[in-house]
Design an enzyme around this catalytic site. Structure first.
Site, PDB file in Angstrom:
ATOM      1  N   GLY A  90      32.006   3.711  -2.589  1.00 43.29           N
ATOM      2  CA  GLY A  90      30.907   2.755  -2.713  1.00 43.29           C
ATOM      3  C   GLY A  90      30.556   2.126  -1.383  1.00 43.29           C
ATOM      4  O   GLY A  90      30.848   2.665  -0.305  1.00 43.29           O
ATOM      5  N   ASN A  91      29.933   1.006  -1.493  1.00 46.41           N
ATOM      6  CA  ASN A  91      29.424   0.285  -0.324  1.00 46.41           C
ATOM      7  C   ASN A  91      30.512  -0.011   0.716  1.00 46.41           C
ATOM      8  O   ASN A  91      30.303   0.163   1.919  1.00 46.41           O
ATOM      9  CB  ASN A  91      28.786  -0.999  -0.863  1.00 46.41           C
ATOM     10  CG  ASN A  91      28.485  -1.979   0.216  1.00 46.41           C
ATOM     11  OD1 ASN A  91      29.239  -2.912   0.427  1.00 46.41           O
ATOM     12  ND2 ASN A  91      27.412  -1.754   0.922  1.00 46.41           N
ATOM     13  N   VAL A  92      31.681  -0.432   0.259  1.00 46.48           N
ATOM     14  CA  VAL A  92      32.755  -0.809   1.188  1.00 46.48           C
ATOM     15  C   VAL A  92      33.294   0.428   1.911  1.00 46.48           C
ATOM     16  O   VAL A  92      33.427   0.437   3.142  1.00 46.48           O
ATOM     17  CB  VAL A  92      33.876  -1.566   0.432  1.00 46.48           C
ATOM     18  CG1 VAL A  92      35.055  -1.837   1.350  1.00 46.48           C
ATOM     19  CG2 VAL A  92      33.339  -2.858  -0.169  1.00 46.48           C
ATOM     20  N   ALA A  93      33.560   1.490   1.139  1.00 41.60           N
ATOM     21  CA  ALA A  93      34.070   2.734   1.730  1.00 41.60           C
ATOM     22  C   ALA A  93      33.057   3.301   2.734  1.00 41.60           C
ATOM     23  O   ALA A  93      33.433   3.777   3.820  1.00 41.60           O
ATOM     24  CB  ALA A  93      34.351   3.761   0.628  1.00 41.60           C
ATOM     25  N   TRP A  94      31.792   3.219   2.396  1.00 46.22           N
ATOM     26  CA  TRP A  94      30.713   3.734   3.256  1.00 46.22           C
ATOM     27  C   TRP A  94      30.728   3.050   4.626  1.00 46.22           C
ATOM     28  O   TRP A  94      30.720   3.710   5.674  1.00 46.22           O
ATOM     29  CB  TRP A  94      29.394   3.528   2.498  1.00 46.22           C
ATOM     30  CG  TRP A  94      28.124   3.706   3.254  1.00 46.22           C
ATOM     31  CD1 TRP A  94      27.543   4.891   3.597  1.00 46.22           C
ATOM     32  CD2 TRP A  94      27.250   2.665   3.718  1.00 46.22           C
ATOM     33  NE1 TRP A  94      26.363   4.651   4.249  1.00 46.22           N
ATOM     34  CE2 TRP A  94      26.153   3.296   4.336  1.00 46.22           C
ATOM     35  CE3 TRP A  94      27.274   1.266   3.664  1.00 46.22           C
ATOM     36  CZ2 TRP A  94      25.099   2.574   4.909  1.00 46.22           C
ATOM     37  CZ3 TRP A  94      26.231   0.550   4.215  1.00 46.22           C
ATOM     38  CH2 TRP A  94      25.162   1.192   4.834  1.00 46.22           C
ATOM     39  N   LYS A 109      33.452 -16.648  -8.208  1.00 46.91           N
ATOM     40  CA  LYS A 109      33.271 -15.230  -8.554  1.00 46.91           C
ATOM     41  C   LYS A 109      32.634 -15.159  -9.928  1.00 46.91           C
ATOM     42  O   LYS A 109      32.854 -16.042 -10.759  1.00 46.91           O
ATOM     43  CB  LYS A 109      34.631 -14.523  -8.602  1.00 46.91           C
ATOM     44  CG  LYS A 109      34.544 -13.033  -8.374  1.00 46.91           C
ATOM     45  CD  LYS A 109      34.514 -12.716  -6.895  1.00 46.91           C
ATOM     46  CE  LYS A 109      34.235 -11.241  -6.653  1.00 46.91           C
ATOM     47  NZ  LYS A 109      34.468 -10.903  -5.231  1.00 46.91           N
ATOM     48  N   ASP A 166      29.305  -7.287  -5.694  1.00 42.63           N
ATOM     49  CA  ASP A 166      30.703  -6.842  -5.701  1.00 42.63           C
ATOM     50  C   ASP A 166      30.645  -5.458  -6.369  1.00 42.63           C
ATOM     51  O   ASP A 166      29.572  -4.833  -6.357  1.00 42.63           O
ATOM     52  CB  ASP A 166      31.581  -7.848  -6.468  1.00 42.63           C
ATOM     53  CG  ASP A 166      33.078  -7.619  -6.279  1.00 42.63           C
ATOM     54  OD1 ASP A 166      33.616  -8.050  -5.250  1.00 42.63           O
ATOM     55  OD2 ASP A 166      33.711  -6.975  -7.152  1.00 42.63           O
ATOM     56  N   GLY A 184      37.751   5.148  -2.774  1.00 48.96           N
ATOM     57  CA  GLY A 184      36.439   4.675  -3.182  1.00 48.96           C
ATOM     58  C   GLY A 184      35.347   5.443  -2.464  1.00 48.96           C
ATOM     59  O   GLY A 184      35.626   6.219  -1.524  1.00 48.96           O
TER      60      GLY A 184
END
Ligand code: 2IT
Length: 445
Positions: A238-242, A125, A165, A236
């Site tokens: 962002g990308n993950v929530a989307w 990471k 990330d 959230g």
């Protein structure tokens, strides 16, 4: 023989002021300590000491110029945690909360998550305390260039393959990859999450959210249940929530919340149209880090400075950042009748919230299992880059679904108790650990 208290006390002594790393390690060590103590090969190999120590940590200075012509200084890192299973693999986070301890926790988690995907990837990471909020496009570009000028010394397609990330999406990956190519003149899969026209994989942007929903779908099926008609909260935007809201909708559930640092949106109509999903992308691209404008645009409610966990739902999906769901939130969710928790952010729930869900026998999918879809498709991007070809979206999506089903099955096989309750935390930790530990034994020290 290891004793949990002694081992953790020593780990804390050796890693002072890194509470997130200690939290992540404590959860894993607690799950696996019996497995380790029952196997003399693990004990003799000092497997716990070795698996909790990163192979290597880089810390570097990132100097860049803001739009006023002022010099700015940030700190960049890359933590190469464990490469027993393959090249170090894991995202880069740009967020003001980033410290070395944050990235050690994420690199440690990533090692077991990547193991669960069954793809040949080690764990790593990286990131910086750089805050993208309010930065211009040119400032982001200059920061990314400067960050990669140093990072490129430590990475390579067979060594260490970063991705995005929090705060790092396709734009930032593009700027970093551009600088890598400028410096090295190589077209390689050294980063994943690339744009589709320059080496990226289809479905990578959607993969973390889609994967979490495929995992959730397996969870409900394992309980004789279905996603159809479920009321869902997501945090959230962002990308993950989307990705999560899109796939949840497709599976017949109704997502009623998303959130930002400013508060949360309650949309009783459901966040279920292309226009709403596109607007989430637009909000994120604005770099303002607020969700409030969604409320006006779609006639939804905005509840300022609160988290969505007070909303009664059947399923909750933390999709924002670590420790975003506390014991108090857990109690509220359970009191309001929640049936499933699917941790989609890394370590989204606090150390006391997780055992509370387990004690209440609420099926709880831990991040390292539920959110592994993102890195899994990164692994598929590496495969495509190595073969110099690209798969169509349906092929990648099908592989992603299969991987998430296998991860779920691994959690059940290692985590199902005699009373029938599936302890997904234990299951994921044991399944993820065994592969890494066995590889480490095979490879010697
Ligand atoms: O937390 C994660 O798994 C990611 N940020 C994705 C890492 C990756 O290499 O795609």
């Amino acid at each position: 023989m290891y004793r949990l208290e002694d081992f953790m006390a020593d780990l804390e002594r050796r890693n002072p002021a890194e509470p997130e790393f200690i939290q992540a390690a404590a959860e894993v060590v607690e799950s696996i300590i019996d497995v380790v103590n029952d196997n003399p090969a693990y004990v003799n190999a000092k497997i716990l000491e070795r698996i909790t120590e990163p192979d290597r940590v880089f810390s570097f200075k990132v100097e860049w110029e803001d739009d006023n012509g002022d010099v700015q200084v940030n700190r960049g890192y890359r933590v190469q945690f464990n490469n027993a299973l393959g090249p170090y693999k894991g995202g880069i986070r740009f967020h003001p909360s980033v410290t070395l301890g944050t990235l050690k926790f994420l690199g440690f988690e990533q090692t077991f998550k990547n193991s669960l995907t069954t793809l040949p990837m080690g764990g790593g990471k990286g990131g910086s305390d750089f805050n993208p909020r309010g930065k211009s496009n040119n400032e982001i570009l200059r920061f990314c260039r400067s960050f990669m000028t140093e990072l490129q010394k430590y990475i390579g397609p067979n060594t260490d393959v970063p991705a995005g990330d929090i705060g790092v999406g396709a734009r930032e990956i593009g700027y970093m990859y551009g600088q890598y190519k400028r410096l090295r003149d190589e077209n390689t899969g050294v980063l994943t999450g690339k744009g589709r026209n320059w080496g990226g994989s289809l479905i990578r942007p959607e993969a973390t959210g889609f994967g979490a929903m495929y995992f959730a779908n397996e969870m409900v099926k394992a309980h004789g249940d279905t996603m159809e008609g479920k009321r869902v909260s997501v945090s959230g935007f962002g990308n993950v929530a989307w990705g999560a809201v899109m796939k949840a909708t497709e599976l017949g559930a109704k997502v009623v919340t998303i959130s930002g640092p400013d508060g949360y949106i309650l949309d009783e109509d459901g966040i279920n149209t292309q226009e709403k999903w596109d607007y989430m992308v637009q909000l994120r691209a604005s770099n303002n880090d607020v969700v409030a404008p969604y409320a006006n645009k779609f006639g939804a409610k905005f509840i300022s400075n609160k988290k969505p966990w007070e909303v009664p739902v059947d399923m909750a999906f933390p999709c924002a950042i670590q420790n975003e769901l506390s014991l108090e939130d857990a109690k509220t969710l359970v009191a309001n009748g929640v049936s499933y928790i699917v941790e989609t952010s890394n370590m989204g729930c606090t150390a006391d919230a997780v055992p509370y869900f387990i004690e209440k026998k609420i099926p709880f999918g831990p991040g390292k299992a539920a959110n592994a879809g993102g890195v899994a498709v990164s692994g598929l991007e590496m495969s495509q880059n190595a073969m110099k070809l690209s798969w169509d979206a349906a092929e990648v999506d099908e592989k992603l679904k299969g991987i998430m089903q296998n991860i779920h099955a691994a959690c059940v096989s290692q985590g199902k108790g005699s009373d029938g309750y599936i302890n997904y935390v234990k299951g994921a930790n044991i399944a993820g650990f065994k592969k890494v530990a066995d590889a480490m034994l095979d490879l010697g020290y």
